[in-house]
Design a protein around this motif. Structure first.
Motif, PDB file in Angstrom:
ATOM      1  N   CYS A  90     -21.057  22.621 -64.990  1.00 24.38           N
ATOM      2  CA  CYS A  90     -21.480  21.321 -65.045  1.00 24.38           C
ATOM      3  C   CYS A  90     -22.375  21.190 -66.012  1.00 24.38           C
ATOM      4  CB  CYS A  90     -21.873  20.179 -64.471  1.00 24.38           C
ATOM      5  SG  CYS A  90     -20.539  19.389 -63.315  1.00 24.38           S
ATOM      6  N   ILE A  91     -22.771  22.803 -66.645  1.00 25.79           N
ATOM      7  CA  ILE A  91     -23.997  21.689 -67.688  1.00 25.79           C
ATOM      8  C   ILE A  91     -23.517  23.301 -68.695  1.00 25.79           C
ATOM      9  CG2 ILE A  91     -25.607  21.578 -65.212  1.00 25.79           C
ATOM     10  CD1 ILE A  91     -26.844  24.547 -66.272  1.00 25.79           C
ATOM     11  N   GLN A  92     -22.612  23.936 -69.167  1.00 26.89           N
ATOM     12  CA  GLN A  92     -22.087  25.281 -69.408  1.00 26.89           C
ATOM     13  C   GLN A  92     -22.288  24.042 -70.981  1.00 26.89           C
ATOM     14  OE1 GLN A  92     -20.703  24.978 -66.481  1.00 26.89           O
ATOM     15  NE2 GLN A  92     -20.427  26.850 -65.827  1.00 26.89           N
ATOM     16  N   ASN A  93     -22.324  24.391 -72.522  1.00 29.20           N
ATOM     17  CA  ASN A  93     -22.974  24.052 -73.713  1.00 29.20           C
ATOM     18  C   ASN A  93     -20.988  24.086 -74.122  1.00 29.20           C
ATOM     19  OD1 ASN A  93     -24.549  23.030 -73.388  1.00 29.20           O
ATOM     20  ND2 ASN A  93     -25.857  24.394 -74.321  1.00 29.20           N
ATOM     21  N   PRO A  94     -20.573  23.478 -74.863  1.00 28.23           N
ATOM     22  CA  PRO A  94     -18.902  23.923 -75.305  1.00 28.23           C
ATOM     23  C   PRO A  94     -19.056  24.824 -75.974  1.00 28.23           C
ATOM     24  CG  PRO A  94     -19.638  21.478 -75.779  1.00 28.23           C
ATOM     25  CD  PRO A  94     -20.874  21.388 -74.875  1.00 28.23           C
ATOM     26  N   ALA A  95     -18.124  25.006 -75.756  1.00 28.66           N
ATOM     27  CA  ALA A  95     -17.720  26.510 -77.070  1.00 28.66           C
ATOM     28  C   ALA A  95     -17.601  25.531 -78.192  1.00 28.66           C
ATOM     29  CB  ALA A  95     -16.286  27.653 -76.595  1.00 28.66           C
ATOM     30  N   PRO A  96     -17.571  26.619 -79.289  1.00 27.91           N
ATOM     31  CA  PRO A  96     -17.236  26.244 -80.483  1.00 27.91           C
ATOM     32  C   PRO A  96     -16.051  25.917 -81.086  1.00 27.91           C
ATOM     33  CG  PRO A  96     -18.784  28.171 -80.965  1.00 27.91           C
ATOM     34  CD  PRO A  96     -18.197  28.003 -79.458  1.00 27.91           C
ATOM     35  N   TYR A  97     -15.940  24.952 -81.867  1.00 32.56           N
ATOM     36  CA  TYR A  97     -14.600  24.381 -81.888  1.00 32.56           C
ATOM     37  C   TYR A  97     -13.991  24.852 -83.500  1.00 32.56           C
ATOM     38  CZ  TYR A  97     -10.547  21.840 -83.976  1.00 32.56           C
ATOM     39  OH  TYR A  97      -9.231  21.435 -83.953  1.00 32.56           O
ATOM     40  N   ARG A  98     -12.972  26.055 -83.385  1.00 30.42           N
ATOM     41  CA  ARG A  98     -12.514  26.772 -84.291  1.00 30.42           C
ATOM     42  C   ARG A  98     -11.362  25.699 -85.266  1.00 30.42           C
ATOM     43  NH1 ARG A  98     -16.907  28.733 -86.768  1.00 30.42           N
ATOM     44  NH2 ARG A  98     -18.232  29.787 -84.991  1.00 30.42           N
ATOM     45  N   SER A  99     -11.481  25.468 -85.916  1.00 24.46           N
ATOM     46  CA  SER A  99      -9.847  24.708 -87.041  1.00 24.46           C
ATOM     47  C   SER A  99      -9.553  25.236 -87.649  1.00 24.46           C
ATOM     48  CB  SER A  99     -10.320  23.158 -87.017  1.00 24.46           C
ATOM     49  OG  SER A  99      -8.820  22.936 -88.365  1.00 24.46           O
ATOM     50  N   SER A 100      -7.965  25.209 -88.291  1.00 25.16           N
ATOM     51  CA  SER A 100      -7.118  26.304 -89.420  1.00 25.16           C
ATOM     52  C   SER A 100      -7.729  25.113 -90.395  1.00 25.16           C
ATOM     53  CB  SER A 100      -6.153  26.053 -88.477  1.00 25.16           C
ATOM     54  OG  SER A 100      -5.009  25.363 -88.451  1.00 25.16           O
ATOM     55  N   ASP A 101      -7.500  23.463 -89.670  1.00 25.45           N
ATOM     56  CA  ASP A 101      -7.607  22.449 -91.292  1.00 25.45           C
ATOM     57  C   ASP A 101      -8.846  22.516 -92.220  1.00 25.45           C
ATOM     58  OD1 ASP A 101      -7.106  20.491 -92.692  1.00 25.45           O
ATOM     59  OD2 ASP A 101      -6.958  18.665 -90.793  1.00 25.45           O
ATOM     60  N   LEU A 102      -9.205  23.339 -92.901  1.00 23.21           N
ATOM     61  CA  LEU A 102      -9.770  23.066 -93.925  1.00 23.21           C
ATOM     62  C   LEU A 102     -10.517  21.867 -94.320  1.00 23.21           C
ATOM     63  CD1 LEU A 102     -12.637  25.373 -95.181  1.00 23.21           C
ATOM     64  CD2 LEU A 102     -10.937  25.810 -96.792  1.00 23.21           C
ATOM     65  N   ARG A 103     -12.324  20.819 -93.907  1.00 22.34           N
ATOM     66  CA  ARG A 103     -12.259  20.554 -94.879  1.00 22.34           C
ATOM     67  C   ARG A 103     -13.898  20.188 -95.396  1.00 22.34           C
ATOM     68  NH1 ARG A 103     -10.118  15.371 -90.756  1.00 22.34           N
ATOM     69  NH2 ARG A 103      -7.348  16.012 -90.544  1.00 22.34           N
ATOM     70  N   TYR A 104     -13.918  19.001 -95.925  1.00 24.01           N
ATOM     71  CA  TYR A 104     -15.115  18.976 -96.617  1.00 24.01           C
ATOM     72  C   TYR A 104     -15.880  18.256 -96.036  1.00 24.01           C
ATOM     73  CZ  TYR A 104     -18.468  18.535-101.044  1.00 24.01           C
ATOM     74  OH  TYR A 104     -19.476  18.512-101.496  1.00 24.01           O
ATOM     75  N   ILE A 105     -17.555  18.957 -95.902  1.00 25.82           N
ATOM     76  CA  ILE A 105     -18.804  17.824 -95.406  1.00 25.82           C
ATOM     77  C   ILE A 105     -19.653  17.859 -96.616  1.00 25.82           C
ATOM     78  CG2 ILE A 105     -19.529  19.066 -94.076  1.00 25.82           C
ATOM     79  CD1 ILE A 105     -20.332  16.857 -92.595  1.00 25.82           C
ATOM     80  N   GLU A 106     -20.126  16.790 -96.716  1.00 28.17           N
ATOM     81  CA  GLU A 106     -21.393  16.669 -97.410  1.00 28.17           C
ATOM     82  C   GLU A 106     -22.977  16.846 -96.483  1.00 28.17           C
ATOM     83  OE1 GLU A 106     -20.302  13.890-101.596  1.00 28.17           O
ATOM     84  OE2 GLU A 106     -21.375  13.401 -99.610  1.00 28.17           O
ATOM     85  N   PRO A 107     -23.694  17.976 -96.549  1.00 30.00           N
ATOM     86  CA  PRO A 107     -24.771  17.916 -95.628  1.00 30.00           C
ATOM     87  C   PRO A 107     -25.572  17.220 -95.885  1.00 30.00           C
ATOM     88  CG  PRO A 107     -24.729  19.489 -97.610  1.00 30.00           C
ATOM     89  CD  PRO A 107     -23.963  19.249 -97.667  1.00 30.00           C
ATOM     90  N   LEU A 108     -25.799  16.242 -94.654  1.00 27.05           N
ATOM     91  CA  LEU A 108     -26.929  14.823 -95.317  1.00 27.05           C
ATOM     92  C   LEU A 108     -28.582  15.323 -95.370  1.00 27.05           C
ATOM     93  CD1 LEU A 108     -26.029  12.688 -91.670  1.00 27.05           C
ATOM     94  CD2 LEU A 108     -25.410  12.506 -94.542  1.00 27.05           C
ATOM     95  N   LYS A 109     -28.432  16.427 -94.611  1.00 23.35           N
ATOM     96  CA  LYS A 109     -29.931  17.348 -94.673  1.00 23.35           C
ATOM     97  C   LYS A 109     -30.003  18.758 -94.320  1.00 23.35           C
ATOM     98  CE  LYS A 109     -32.062  13.769 -91.883  1.00 23.35           C
ATOM     99  NZ  LYS A 109     -33.132  13.403 -90.689  1.00 23.35           N
TER     100      LYS A 109
END
Length: 240
Positions: A90-109
């Motif tokens: 119950c306490i394991q952190n989820p593994a990093p999600y990897r996607s082949s769909d490249l998208r763009y994000i503007e960092p907030l900080k």
């Protein structure tokens, strides 16, 4: 029942705490001590102590938890130990999600950038944009438009009787089709003077335009949502 523990840690999966209250067993004997389900899946790792304390106080039986807080803190640290956590249900952190769909994000900080880069491969921040494939158009960049494109834009506006704002949005996205347009860029384009169009206002306009495109299948266009932005694509060509 001769010995009263300072605290009892139980397996959340075994005792089904949501339907079975262990405290009822002790009521007849008037024996009470704190019970904590150490592997409850809800709290994030750094908030387990707070979560356990809150639930003990919420029970109404333990107003003062100061004497057991050091034990709770030690248990919290133990469950975050990488040598222990993988073996506790119950306490394991989820593994990093990897996607082949490249998208763009503007960092907030600035502090967010490393987190996104390390956990999601479908993110491009401004700081790393120079070393990654270009997917967005810089605001103010000149876009060459031929007469056929202008004719299509005007025809689309007349056919669907677009409002001024919707037409500006359609025209801007269409001229930059198959490319990412950031939310801040659209805000500058759609705002009028000192009247800044909110993010919700942009989303509402996108929603209306998207519905029109869905009804007009002949256009072969659709709008994709991205992190902090949108892209109008030529769906008939399967462009992404």
């Amino acid at each position: 029942m001769g010995n009263i523990p300072d605290i009892l840690f139980l397996d959340f999966l075994y005792y089904q705490s949501d339907v079975f209250d262990l405290y009822t067993i002790f009521e007849d004997r008037q024996k009470f001590f704190p019970i904590v389900y150490y592997n409850h899946p809800f709290p994030i790792p750094e908030k387990r102590k707070y979560f356990w304390t809150f639930n003990l106080q919420k029970s109404g039986k333990f107003k003062d938890t100061k004497n057991i807080e050091p034990v709770l803190e030690e248990m919290e640290k133990a469950l975050m130990d990488p040598n222990i956590a993988p073996y506790v249900s119950c306490i394991q952190n989820p593994a990093p999600y990897r996607s082949s769909d490249l998208r763009y994000i503007e960092p907030l900080k600035e502090s967010n950038i490393n987190y996104y880069i390390s956990n999601f491969d479908n993110v491009i921040s401004d700081s790393y944009k120079s070393s990654l494939p270009k997917t967005s158009v810089q605001q103010g960049e000149n876009i060459s438009i031929d007469n056929s494109s202008r004719d299509f834009e005007n025809s689309f506006r007349n056919t669907h009787r677009l409002s001024h704002r919707l037409f500006i949005l359609f025209k801007y996205l269409y001229e930059r089709r198959n490319r990412h347009v950031s939310l801040s860029e659209l805000s500058s384009v759609l705002s009028s003077g000192s009247q800044k169009l909110s993010a919700n206002g942009i989303r509402l306009s996108i929603f209306r335009l998207r519905n029109i495109l869905r009804e007009d299948l002949s256009s072969g266009l659709e709008i994709l949502n991205y992190d902090y932005g949108y892209s109008m694509i030529e769906s008939s060509k399967n462009c992404k």
